[in-house]
Design a protein around this motif. Sequence first.
Motif, PDB file in Angstrom:
ATOM      1  N   GLY A 267       2.446  22.972   6.192  1.00  0.00           N
ATOM      2  CA  GLY A 267       1.403  23.498   5.321  1.00  0.00           C
ATOM      3  C   GLY A 267       1.537  23.979   4.005  1.00  0.00           C
ATOM      4  N   ALA A 268       2.715  23.468   3.424  1.00  0.00           N
ATOM      5  CA  ALA A 268       3.106  23.716   2.131  1.00  0.00           C
ATOM      6  C   ALA A 268       2.051  23.526   1.095  1.00  0.00           C
ATOM      7  CB  ALA A 268       4.250  22.899   1.773  1.00  0.00           C
ATOM      8  N   ALA A 269       2.076  24.270  -0.079  1.00  0.00           N
ATOM      9  CA  ALA A 269       1.154  24.093  -0.860  1.00  0.00           C
ATOM     10  C   ALA A 269       0.957  22.944  -1.814  1.00  0.00           C
ATOM     11  CB  ALA A 269       1.146  25.382  -1.816  1.00  0.00           C
ATOM     12  N   ARG A 270       2.404  22.256  -1.804  1.00  0.00           N
ATOM     13  CA  ARG A 270       2.287  21.056  -2.461  1.00  0.00           C
ATOM     14  C   ARG A 270       2.724  19.785  -1.457  1.00  0.00           C
ATOM     15  NH1 ARG A 270       4.057  22.746  -8.714  1.00  0.00           N
ATOM     16  NH2 ARG A 270       2.145  23.647  -9.182  1.00  0.00           N
ATOM     17  N   ARG A 271       2.639  18.415  -1.829  1.00  0.00           N
ATOM     18  CA  ARG A 271       3.311  17.523  -1.064  1.00  0.00           C
ATOM     19  C   ARG A 271       3.680  16.237  -1.907  1.00  0.00           C
ATOM     20  NH1 ARG A 271      -1.054  19.994   1.297  1.00  0.00           N
ATOM     21  NH2 ARG A 271      -2.233  19.093  -0.410  1.00  0.00           N
ATOM     22  N   ILE A 272       4.567  15.466  -1.460  1.00  0.00           N
ATOM     23  CA  ILE A 272       4.971  14.408  -2.047  1.00  0.00           C
ATOM     24  C   ILE A 272       4.860  13.470  -1.134  1.00  0.00           C
ATOM     25  CG2 ILE A 272       6.977  13.043  -3.119  1.00  0.00           C
ATOM     26  CD1 ILE A 272       8.118  16.023  -4.098  1.00  0.00           C
ATOM     27  N   HIS A 273       4.143  12.322  -1.260  1.00  0.00           N
ATOM     28  CA  HIS A 273       4.003  11.228  -0.529  1.00  0.00           C
ATOM     29  C   HIS A 273       4.626  10.011  -0.775  1.00  0.00           C
ATOM     30  CE1 HIS A 273      -0.015  13.141   0.819  1.00  0.00           C
ATOM     31  NE2 HIS A 273       0.202  13.966  -0.534  1.00  0.00           N
ATOM     32  N   LEU A 274       5.277   9.601  -0.029  1.00  0.00           N
ATOM     33  CA  LEU A 274       5.919   8.198  -0.386  1.00  0.00           C
ATOM     34  C   LEU A 274       5.097   7.098   0.024  1.00  0.00           C
ATOM     35  CD1 LEU A 274       8.560  10.282  -0.018  1.00  0.00           C
ATOM     36  CD2 LEU A 274       9.792   8.226  -0.772  1.00  0.00           C
ATOM     37  N   HIS A 275       4.748   6.151  -0.729  1.00  0.00           N
ATOM     38  CA  HIS A 275       4.197   4.855  -0.379  1.00  0.00           C
ATOM     39  C   HIS A 275       4.902   3.801  -0.708  1.00  0.00           C
ATOM     40  CE1 HIS A 275       0.340   7.063  -0.271  1.00  0.00           C
ATOM     41  NE2 HIS A 275       0.779   7.771  -1.574  1.00  0.00           N
ATOM     42  N   TYR A 276       5.577   3.038   0.367  1.00  0.00           N
ATOM     43  CA  TYR A 276       6.275   1.879   0.285  1.00  0.00           C
ATOM     44  C   TYR A 276       5.620   0.600   0.290  1.00  0.00           C
ATOM     45  CZ  TYR A 276      10.595   4.504   0.416  1.00  0.00           C
ATOM     46  OH  TYR A 276      11.716   5.326   0.110  1.00  0.00           O
ATOM     47  N   TRP A 277       5.793  -0.494   0.038  1.00  0.00           N
ATOM     48  CA  TRP A 277       5.257  -1.718  -0.070  1.00  0.00           C
ATOM     49  C   TRP A 277       3.781  -1.884  -0.654  1.00  0.00           C
ATOM     50  CZ3 TRP A 277       9.074  -4.946   1.604  1.00  0.00           C
ATOM     51  CH2 TRP A 277       9.731  -4.470   2.324  1.00  0.00           C
ATOM     52  N   ARG A 278       3.670  -1.075  -1.744  1.00  0.00           N
ATOM     53  CA  ARG A 278       2.410  -1.228  -2.474  1.00  0.00           C
ATOM     54  C   ARG A 278       2.611  -1.527  -4.061  1.00  0.00           C
ATOM     55  NH1 ARG A 278      -2.278  -0.597   0.277  1.00  0.00           N
ATOM     56  NH2 ARG A 278      -1.759   0.040   2.278  1.00  0.00           N
ATOM     57  N   LYS A 279       1.600  -2.168  -4.463  1.00  0.00           N
ATOM     58  CA  LYS A 279       1.493  -2.870  -5.812  1.00  0.00           C
ATOM     59  C   LYS A 279       0.272  -2.182  -6.385  1.00  0.00           C
ATOM     60  CE  LYS A 279       1.314  -6.960  -8.062  1.00  0.00           C
ATOM     61  NZ  LYS A 279       0.741  -8.442  -7.843  1.00  0.00           N
ATOM     62  N   PRO A 280       0.469  -1.598  -7.680  1.00  0.00           N
ATOM     63  CA  PRO A 280      -0.644  -1.010  -8.277  1.00  0.00           C
ATOM     64  C   PRO A 280      -1.202  -2.564  -9.049  1.00  0.00           C
ATOM     65  CG  PRO A 280       1.267  -0.208  -9.261  1.00  0.00           C
ATOM     66  CD  PRO A 280       1.849  -1.248  -8.143  1.00  0.00           C
TER      67      PRO A 280
END
Length: 448
Positions: A267-280
């Motif tokens: 429930g931390a105030a900030r999150r880092i999400h890792l998204h693999y296999w993704r192409k913008p």
Amino acid sequence: MEDDGSRSGAAGRAAAIVGAGPAGLYALAALVKSERFDRIDVFEAAPAPYGLVRYGVAPDHPKTRNISRVLARGFEHTRVRFLGNVSVGRDVTVDELRAGYDVVVVSTGMLGDRRLGIPGEELPGSYGASELVAWYTGHPQARPVELPAGLTSATVIGAGNVALDIARILAKDAATLRTTSMPRHVVDALAASTVTDVHLVARRGPAQAKFTSPELHELGALEGVDLVVDPADLVLGPADEEAVAQDRHAKVTVDVCREWSERPATGAARRIHLHYWRKPVRILGETAVTGIELASNRGDAPALTLPTQLVVRAIGYHGTPIPGLPFDDRSGTVPSRDGRVLTGGEVTAGVYVTGWLRRGPTGVIATNRGDANEVAESVLADLDALPGRAGEPDTVDKLLAERDVRVVTWADWLRLEAHEKAAGDAAGGDPIVVHDLVAALEVIDAAG
Ligand SMILES: Cc1cc2nc3c(=O)[nH]c(=O)nc-3n(C[C@H](O)[C@H](O)[C@H](O)COP(=O)(O)OP(=O)(O)OC[C@H]3O[C@@H](n4cnc5c(N)ncnc54)[C@H](O)[C@@H]3O)c2cc1C
């Protein structure tokens, strides 16, 4: 060791080094050590030496930045001069240097970013890593970065340490940055940021990521930040299994990501999400970035649209041509053989290239030492047979004076450095970078 300038063996030769980053300064060390030069002048566009060690390495990594102490040693020799605030190609040309020096070693690194080549890349809120990094390290030529008002979600594209640095700096409690070298207006901007989610987007999987282990562990240990990884991204195919078996970093990345994926959210105030296999595929927005569309690079997972107000592409640096030198647009490097610059496939006598501009944006700081030593070997092997210079280094000094170029000398830099250290001491932290050129010159003048 202070050089008394009276050594025998120096045969009146003069060398110019262009760019005072690690490559240029390792080349300087090798050329000084050879005792074959009466004079070595180091030209640098910034008012300060050290290249990306000062304007790239993250401010919260002071130990790495301290390599500058080693790089400074070349300037202890009286035959060596620093000519800061001189941009080669703008203030003086490569041909003018070639006329004044027997040898010109170019080590200007890479200033630009590779582009994604997708719609929306030009929108306000979309930056290259080099722009964001130049801003938070206080580079005097940095394009001002404005963190979007109401920023809640930032997206960093890339799977290397530069992407990790940027994600960490954006997610970190800014209070911890107050004792770093980061300029205060940047710390203030980060402290005012309302970002809650930082998304790190990688084209391939964890086994192919270029993250190094200490930086990855550091991300996982950030106070007040939860790490979010989709376990589906961590399912390994045969190629991934092979990469993990062969490469220690790949194994660590997979293991660390697995551990993160199993961590319960705090429930931390900030999150880092890792998204693999993704192409913008598209950056969304009319007048500013509002989101990013990510296609799947594996299987038939549906496209993912992330609401985001800031997109930073950290997919590699790219060189900028220096007028008067050949340039390979595709690789962003100067064509060379053993460090000898090649023009149309032919060696350009007396002109050499080292560092990122020679081999591309790879490796750690120390990689540039081996690179520069190789190039110095080429220089020394060629030296006796070089045609020699037409004029004298002093002609270059005269040109700079005629053109009203305000040259920052080594003594000037030491004054600026002392000022930065005093400011850092007063704040109980590291020296604080003076980010503004006019302010830097004022500090030098006031101290001089
Ligand atoms: C964001 C970032 C973080 C990094 N962090 C780390 C790390 O933590 N640890 C690590 O080991 N490596 C790190 N690296 C890699 C390391 O910084 C590079 O390997 C190294 O700096 C490359 O050295 P270089 O001398 O080729 O280029 P640079 O360091 O870029 O030096 C080039 C110099 O040339 C100058 N210059 C450019 N154009 C001109 C011109 N026209 N006239 C005169 N001077 C000019 C520039 O101002 C600069 O000072 C990082 C890289 C980046 C981008």
